[in-house]
Write an enzyme that holds these catalytic residues in place. Sequence first.
Site, PDB file in Angstrom:
ATOM      1  N   ARG A 104       0.850  -1.183   0.000  1.00 22.23           N
ATOM      2  CA  ARG A 104       0.000   0.000   0.000  1.00 22.23           C
ATOM      3  C   ARG A 104       0.886   1.232   0.000  1.00 22.23           C
ATOM      4  O   ARG A 104       1.690   1.406   0.913  1.00 22.23           O
ATOM      5  CB  ARG A 104      -0.824  -0.034   1.297  1.00 22.23           C
ATOM      6  CG  ARG A 104      -2.256   0.294   1.108  1.00 22.23           C
ATOM      7  CD  ARG A 104      -3.035  -0.036   2.342  1.00 22.23           C
ATOM      8  NE  ARG A 104      -2.530   0.567   3.576  1.00 22.23           N
ATOM      9  CZ  ARG A 104      -3.307   1.021   4.536  1.00 22.23           C
ATOM     10  NH1 ARG A 104      -4.618   0.956   4.409  1.00 22.23           N
ATOM     11  NH2 ARG A 104      -2.817   1.515   5.632  1.00 22.23           N
ATOM     12  N   THR A 108      -0.817   7.540  -0.979  1.00 23.55           N
ATOM     13  CA  THR A 108      -2.118   7.458  -1.656  1.00 23.55           C
ATOM     14  C   THR A 108      -3.025   6.380  -1.051  1.00 23.55           C
ATOM     15  O   THR A 108      -4.228   6.362  -1.321  1.00 23.55           O
ATOM     16  CB  THR A 108      -1.921   7.103  -3.141  1.00 23.55           C
ATOM     17  OG1 THR A 108      -1.332   5.793  -3.193  1.00 23.55           O
ATOM     18  CG2 THR A 108      -1.013   8.100  -3.838  1.00 23.55           C
ATOM     19  N   ASP A 200       0.715  -2.316  12.163  1.00 24.95           N
ATOM     20  CA  ASP A 200       1.155  -2.741  10.836  1.00 24.95           C
ATOM     21  C   ASP A 200       1.561  -4.211  10.905  1.00 24.95           C
ATOM     22  O   ASP A 200       2.586  -4.568  11.490  1.00 24.95           O
ATOM     23  CB  ASP A 200       2.336  -1.866  10.382  1.00 24.95           C
ATOM     24  CG  ASP A 200       2.714  -2.159   8.941  1.00 24.95           C
ATOM     25  OD1 ASP A 200       2.931  -3.341   8.601  1.00 24.95           O
ATOM     26  OD2 ASP A 200       2.779  -1.199   8.141  1.00 24.95           O
ATOM     27  N   ASP A 203       5.103  -5.247   9.480  1.00 23.36           N
ATOM     28  CA  ASP A 203       6.204  -4.789  10.327  1.00 23.36           C
ATOM     29  C   ASP A 203       6.287  -5.597  11.615  1.00 23.36           C
ATOM     30  O   ASP A 203       7.379  -5.941  12.081  1.00 23.36           O
ATOM     31  CB  ASP A 203       6.029  -3.300  10.664  1.00 23.36           C
ATOM     32  CG  ASP A 203       6.412  -2.414   9.485  1.00 23.36           C
ATOM     33  OD1 ASP A 203       7.046  -2.911   8.533  1.00 23.36           O
ATOM     34  OD2 ASP A 203       6.062  -1.222   9.511  1.00 23.36           O
TER      35      ASP A 203
HETATM   36  C1  PRP Z   1      -0.977  -4.383   4.669  1.00 18.24           C
HETATM   37  C2  PRP Z   1      -1.790  -5.642   4.859  1.00 18.24           C
HETATM   38  C3  PRP Z   1      -2.637  -5.671   3.624  1.00 18.24           C
HETATM   39  C4  PRP Z   1      -2.907  -4.211   3.382  1.00 18.24           C
HETATM   40  C5  PRP Z   1      -4.284  -3.893   3.843  1.00 18.24           C
HETATM   41  O1  PRP Z   1       0.068  -4.583   3.806  1.00 18.24           O
HETATM   42  O2  PRP Z   1      -0.995  -6.784   5.030  1.00 18.24           O
HETATM   43  O3  PRP Z   1      -2.022  -6.267   2.500  1.00 18.24           O
HETATM   44  O4  PRP Z   1      -1.944  -3.481   4.157  1.00 18.24           O
HETATM   45  O5  PRP Z   1      -4.596  -2.576   3.568  1.00 18.24           O
HETATM   46  P1  PRP Z   1      -5.721  -2.170   2.527  1.00 18.24           P
HETATM   47  O6  PRP Z   1      -6.904  -3.060   2.792  1.00 18.24           O
HETATM   48  O7  PRP Z   1      -5.988  -0.746   2.859  1.00 18.24           O
HETATM   49  O8  PRP Z   1      -5.176  -2.351   1.143  1.00 18.24           O
HETATM   50  P2  PRP Z   1       1.183  -3.459   3.529  1.00 18.24           P
HETATM   51  O9  PRP Z   1       0.787  -2.608   2.369  1.00 18.24           O
HETATM   52  O10 PRP Z   1       1.492  -2.750   4.812  1.00 18.24           O
HETATM   53  O11 PRP Z   1       2.401  -4.308   3.008  1.00 18.24           O
HETATM   54  P3  PRP Z   1       3.304  -5.380   3.815  1.00 18.24           P
HETATM   55  O12 PRP Z   1       2.444  -6.587   4.054  1.00 18.24           O
HETATM   56  O13 PRP Z   1       4.415  -5.649   2.867  1.00 18.24           O
HETATM   57  O14 PRP Z   1       3.767  -4.744   5.098  1.00 18.24           O
HETATM   58  N1  URA Z   2      -2.321  -2.630   7.071  1.00 17.56           N
HETATM   59  C1  URA Z   2      -1.904  -3.040   8.291  1.00 17.56           C
HETATM   60  O1  URA Z   2      -0.914  -3.775   8.401  1.00 17.56           O
HETATM   61  N2  URA Z   2      -2.594  -2.629   9.376  1.00 17.56           N
HETATM   62  C2  URA Z   2      -3.683  -1.847   9.280  1.00 17.56           C
HETATM   63  O2  URA Z   2      -4.280  -1.514  10.315  1.00 17.56           O
HETATM   64  C3  URA Z   2      -4.096  -1.426   8.003  1.00 17.56           C
HETATM   65  C4  URA Z   2      -3.409  -1.834   6.921  1.00 17.56           C
END
Ligand code: PRP
Ligand code: URA
Length: 209
Positions: A104, A108, A200, A203
């Site tokens: 994400r 944006t 997150d 993370d």
């Molecule tokens: C997080 C999570 C989802 C997404 C959800 O991933 O694991 O994939 O955000 O958010 P959304 O419903 O608003 O799209 P992130 O983009 O943080 O990537 P990561 O798993 O690599 O940390």
């Molecule tokens: N992605 C995450 O990892 N946590 C949230 O709360 C939203 C998006």
Amino acid sequence: MGKLQVIDHPLIQHKLTIIRDKRTGTKYFREVVNEIARLLAYEVSREMPLEDVEIETPLVTSTQKRLAGKKVVIVPILRAGLGMVDGMLDLIPAAKVGHVGMYRDHETMEPVEYFIKMPSDLPERELLVVDPMLATGGSAVAAIDALKKRGATNIKFVCLVAAPEGVKVLQDAHPDVDIYTASLDEKLNDKGYILPGLGDAGDRLFGTL
Ligand code: PRP
Ligand code: URA
């Protein structure tokens, strides 16, 4: 409209509390995410079709049941979805694993696809798309768009924590996809994080805070 199933078994609620707690460190967080994924796999597989098979017990010939459905593919949305794969494989060990890389954009909040690798014959398979978080729904919708473009027709989405906003976005975009979540949380904050949520997920799983 795809159904929304909140799997709020007491063991799942207890384990969710552990991973929501900000004091829970990476090692324990990772373990408990997998434990919850294992329990979710049990519920998600509840409606898998069975077929009759004749076997011989040590005593008699008998007609019994075995799984008959489409071959399962577990599809983690990278990175955080990876944290649920081993737990799901514990219960569905013959499943194949496909990967969809999606992050994400922090400005944006739009999903960006950066990797995709799937097994062949997607139309013949049942896909379990897994990601701990369904927040705005952007990542789930984009991942499922990409999978349908490659021929997938039978898809379930499995997460740990969902926001009502994300559930609606996913149901509107993909009404054929059932959603399974361990919790339906309250709402998103203005940065698109789920409240109360768990922070997150990627993370916390990989120690990149
Ligand atoms: C997080 C999570 C989802 C997404 C959800 O991933 O694991 O994939 O955000 O958010 P959304 O419903 O608003 O799209 P992130 O983009 O943080 O990537 P990561 O798993 O690599 O940390
Ligand atoms: N992605 C995450 O990892 N946590 C949230 O709360 C939203 C998006």
